[in-house]
Scaffold this active site. Structure first.
Site, short mmCIF file in Angstrom:
data_model
loop_
_atom_site.label_atom_id
_atom_site.label_comp_id
_atom_site.label_asym_id
_atom_site.label_seq_id
_atom_site.Cartn_x
_atom_site.Cartn_y
_atom_site.Cartn_z
N HIS A 137 125.02 27.90 79.17
CA HIS A 137 125.63 28.95 80.00
C HIS A 137 125.18 30.33 79.52
O HIS A 137 124.94 31.24 80.33
CB HIS A 137 127.15 28.86 79.92
CG HIS A 137 127.75 27.73 80.68
ND1 HIS A 137 127.44 27.47 81.99
CD2 HIS A 137 128.67 26.79 80.33
CE1 HIS A 137 128.13 26.42 82.41
NE2 HIS A 137 128.89 25.99 81.41
N TYR B 242 132.35 19.25 88.06
CA TYR B 242 131.79 18.76 86.81
C TYR B 242 130.97 17.48 87.03
O TYR B 242 129.86 17.34 86.51
CB TYR B 242 132.89 18.49 85.78
CG TYR B 242 133.36 19.74 85.07
CD1 TYR B 242 132.60 20.30 84.05
CD2 TYR B 242 134.56 20.35 85.41
CE1 TYR B 242 133.02 21.44 83.39
CE2 TYR B 242 134.99 21.50 84.76
CZ TYR B 242 134.21 22.04 83.75
OH TYR B 242 134.62 23.17 83.11
N GLU C 167 127.77 24.12 86.44
CA GLU C 167 127.69 23.34 85.21
C GLU C 167 126.36 22.61 85.05
O GLU C 167 126.02 22.19 83.94
CB GLU C 167 128.83 22.31 85.16
CG GLU C 167 130.24 22.91 85.15
CD GLU C 167 130.52 23.74 83.91
OE1 GLU C 167 129.89 23.49 82.87
OE2 GLU C 167 131.37 24.64 83.98
N HIS D 91 125.73 22.64 75.26
CA HIS D 91 126.16 22.91 76.63
C HIS D 91 126.51 24.38 76.82
O HIS D 91 126.03 25.03 77.77
CB HIS D 91 127.39 22.05 76.95
CG HIS D 91 127.99 22.31 78.29
ND1 HIS D 91 127.75 21.52 79.38
CD2 HIS D 91 128.83 23.28 78.72
CE1 HIS D 91 128.39 22.00 80.43
NE2 HIS D 91 129.07 23.08 80.05
N GLU D 92 127.34 24.91 75.94
CA GLU D 92 127.78 26.29 76.12
C GLU D 92 126.63 27.28 75.94
O GLU D 92 126.57 28.32 76.62
CB GLU D 92 128.93 26.62 75.17
CG GLU D 92 130.19 25.76 75.38
CD GLU D 92 130.79 25.87 76.77
OE1 GLU D 92 130.49 26.86 77.48
OE2 GLU D 92 131.55 24.97 77.16
#
Length: 674
Positions: free
Chosen positions: A470, A608, A495, A466-467
């Site tokens: 980003h 989210y 997100e 996930h990160e």
């Protein structure tokens, strides 16, 4: 194609940011950046014939340059080893935020910006991105109160400055103030042997007790594996009573945010915030949360009954009375249920996810999907020895894209969770050259021990995927203006790209590429992958209801039109009613460490779940349908979702990628509700 390592000698000159700053240098950086930006504002305000070139373009460039200093200071607050540097970063952050208030309320600058905005002939000559820049700047000034009478404007300035001060203090406390508990060995019954490797002990009346902190690598495994309820309860209370001073801070923030919104003519802080988001109104966000709550509640009730039955059976087997099912029981019995129903044993799974191999494997997937070439920098200039630095290039051309950093292990004073900081945006300089983006990820994954390398749980793998999403959103954006770069999209969409990429952590073909046993090198067995995938939605009802409850809490304290709300009690009451959590006889205040409420996510936490609708639709409609390894889909995703950043509405990007407007069907199916 795999990630290679080479010296830092090929990247363009000036593309590397210096993080090796003393406390005085951090403050000097802030002061100089502010001085330069103020000079641009002063010059622009004197322009007699305002045009895009004479007003908006220099303001846009100055905005990008200022943000480099601000983001560097803000990042050092969260990761610097030296507390004096972190403290200096907080002071610098306060300088930047105060200046932001000052700059946003300059009537002389607004006058020339509005002159461009109202010049129909000038606006018609601009391309879409530049026209959007003018519109967003003009809106920012109006939302900052430039249409208010002078006296109200001064009141607003004071409110904004106090909000800034409180947000900085709230976040600093949440980042730095860890709790700890001491346990004898028998109190940690059920913990795997690896939990004790290298763990500090402290002598208490002649008994050596293990130190367990509230950092994730300590607290999360304990919550899931500690067999003694008293141990789990103790740790839950320690974790939920950190930063008591943040409760009055948050209480004051709620009042001040409401005052700010009402000075500007909005009924609530949430109404003010959502005007520029996809949801547009608090009611739209509330409707989404309540609709999902209604759909999830029956599933959550069934799951809770199963967990209660497991605890009741344990009590009967031990000859003890069943006293109830509480907040500190959930992670433990969710893990037990997953093991019993799907034979998924977290400690067994961890053996196949050494951090180094998982990171490299994920980066390989990203570079192939997005058409990139990733190079790890040998002996990089970083703020801590744990940190890795990477260059990113186009795969099919000698074209530099940007840098990113990975800071993946816990240490004292460091940010407590997992997040990505967009340190520098990519944008066009006035001379036609390009400023290259820089992003950094901080997380708190376990460290290596004497007997094993750093090993990830599968939840950690999802977080890492996930990160990194980003990170690559920030690197793959390519906009003219810094205002729109990377994750500068609507906050309730930000997100979605990262959530979409979490799916690769559940795809057997992807897992087999990087999940290898740390001792034997054997790939993860097919049957283990099948069990992991089968267990994906175990507890989905309760876990998503927890997210709903946090979103509803955020709306309860920020959609209020009176400010008559108890920020401490409200969280507990909503958690009980919506997430079905029982706090027993504890006196806790979890809102104090709810970092999202300290700034940036106030009245935005609903995003989210809101954005998961889009992430699920993107994955199911394109990647699952056409192949998760399809170069075409990967390039389409980069071009239509990542590259535009915020230079157009997120809905426009979604429609271009999907070929239609998004629906929630894939999301409901993904959590077992379809």
């Amino acid at each position: 194609m795999s990630v290679v390592t080479q010296p830092l000698d090929a990247a363009p000159k000036g593309s590397v940011i210096n993080f090796d700053l003393s406390p005085s240098e951090v403050l000097s950086l802030a002061e100089e950046a502010i001085r330069k930006n103020r000079a641009v504002l002063d010059a622009v305000a004197l322009v007699e014939n305002p045009t895009f070139a004479s007003v908006i373009a220099p303001l846009g460039t100055a905005e990008g340059e200022l943000e480099i200093g601000y983001n560097t200071a803000r990042f050092l607050v969260s990761v610097a080893v030296d507390k004096d540097v972190r403290d200096a970063g907080s002071k610098a952050e306060k300088l930047f935020k105060d200046f932001d208030v000052e700059a946003g309320m300059r009537e002389d600058v607004y006058k020339v910006v509005r002159a461009v905005f109202t010049n129909e002939e000038e606006m018609a000559r601009l391309d879409d991105e530049d026209r959007r820049l003018v519109e967003k700047m003009e809106l920012d000034y109006r939302r900052a109160g430039l249409l208010l009478p002078p006296e109200q404007r001064e009141n607003l300035r004071a409110v904004k400055e106090r909000i800034s001060e409180l947000e900085i203090a709230f976040n600093k406390c949440a980042n730095e103030e860890d709790g700890e508990a001491l346990f004898a060995r028998e109190e940690l019954d059920g913990m795997p042997d690896s939990y004790f490797d290298g763990r500090a002990t402290r002598d208490v009346d002649g008994v050596a007790k293990y130190v367990v902190t509230t950092k994730y690598p300590d607290s999360k495994p304990l919550a899931e594996y500690a067999a003694r309820e008293s141990t789990r309860k103790t740790m839950f209370v320690v974790s939920s009573t950190r930063c008591p001073d943040n409760i009055p801070r948050l209480q004051e923030l709620v009042q001040l945010r409401l005052e700010e919104a009402q000075l500007l003519g909005y009924a609530s802080h949430a109404e003010y915030v959502m005007e520029v988001l996809m949801a547009k109104t608090p009611q739209a966000a509330l409707d989404m949360e309540n609709d999902l709550r209604a759909k999830l509640a029956p599933l959550g009730e069934r799951e809770l009954a199963e967990l209660q039955a497991l605890k009741r059976a344990d009590a009967e087997a031990a000859g003890e009375p069943y006293a109830g099912f509480f907040a500190w029981d959930r992670p433990y019995y969710m893990r037990v249920a997953k093991e019993q129903k799907h034979s998924v044993k977290g400690e067994e799974v961890r053996q196949y996810f050494p951090l180094a191999a998982a990171t490299r494997g994920m980066l390989d997937i990203y570079q192939e999907m997005l058409g990139l070439r990733i190079v790890q920098v040998d002996s990089p200039p970083v703020w801590h020895a744990d940190v890795d630095m990477y260059e990113v290039w186009e795969a099919d051309a000698d074209v530099f894209v940007g840098h990113f950093y990975l800071d993946l292990h816990p240490r004292d004073g460091k940010y407590n969770h997992a997040a990505v900081w967009p340190i520098r945006a990519g944008y066009e300089r006035p001379d036609g050259t390009r400023e290259f983006p820089v992003a950094a990820m901080a997380a708190n994954f376990p460290r290596p021990t004497a007997s094993a390398p750093a090993l990830l749980t599968h939840d950690d793998v999802v977080t890492l995927m996930h990160e990194l999403g980003h990170v690559f959103h920030n690197l793959c954006a390519h906009t003219k203006r810094s205002r729109f770069h990377g994750t500068r999209v609507e906050r309730d969409f930000v997100e979605a790209p990262s959530q979409m990429l979490e799916n690769w952590a559940w795809e057997p073909a992807a897992l087999r590429r990087f999940a290898v046993h740390h001792e034997t090198g054997e790939p993860i067995p097919d049957d283990m992958v099948a069990r992991l995938v089968a267990a994906k939605n175990e507890g989905a009802g309760l876990l998503n209801l927890r997210q709903v409850s946090l979103g509803l809490y955020d709306l309860a304290i920020h959609a209020t039109t009176t400010g008559d709300v108890d920020v401490r009690r409200e969280l507990e009451e909503i958690s009980v009613q919506v997430a079905m959590i029982d706090y027993g006889d504890t006196e806790t205040f979890g809102a104090a460490a709810f970092g999202h409420m300290g700034g940036g996510y106030s009245a935005r936490y609903y995003g989210y779940l809101w954005s998961q609708v889009f992430s699920a639709d993107m994955f199911a409609t394109r990647f699952r349908a056409e192949g998760i390894s399809s170069p075409k889909v990967g390039r389409d995703y980069r071009r239509e979702i990542l590259r535009p950043g915020g230079s157009r509405d997120a809905m426009d990007s979604l429609v271009r990628f999907l070929g239609r407007k998004p629906t929630n069907a894939a999301f409901l199916e993904s959590i077992g509700l379809a």
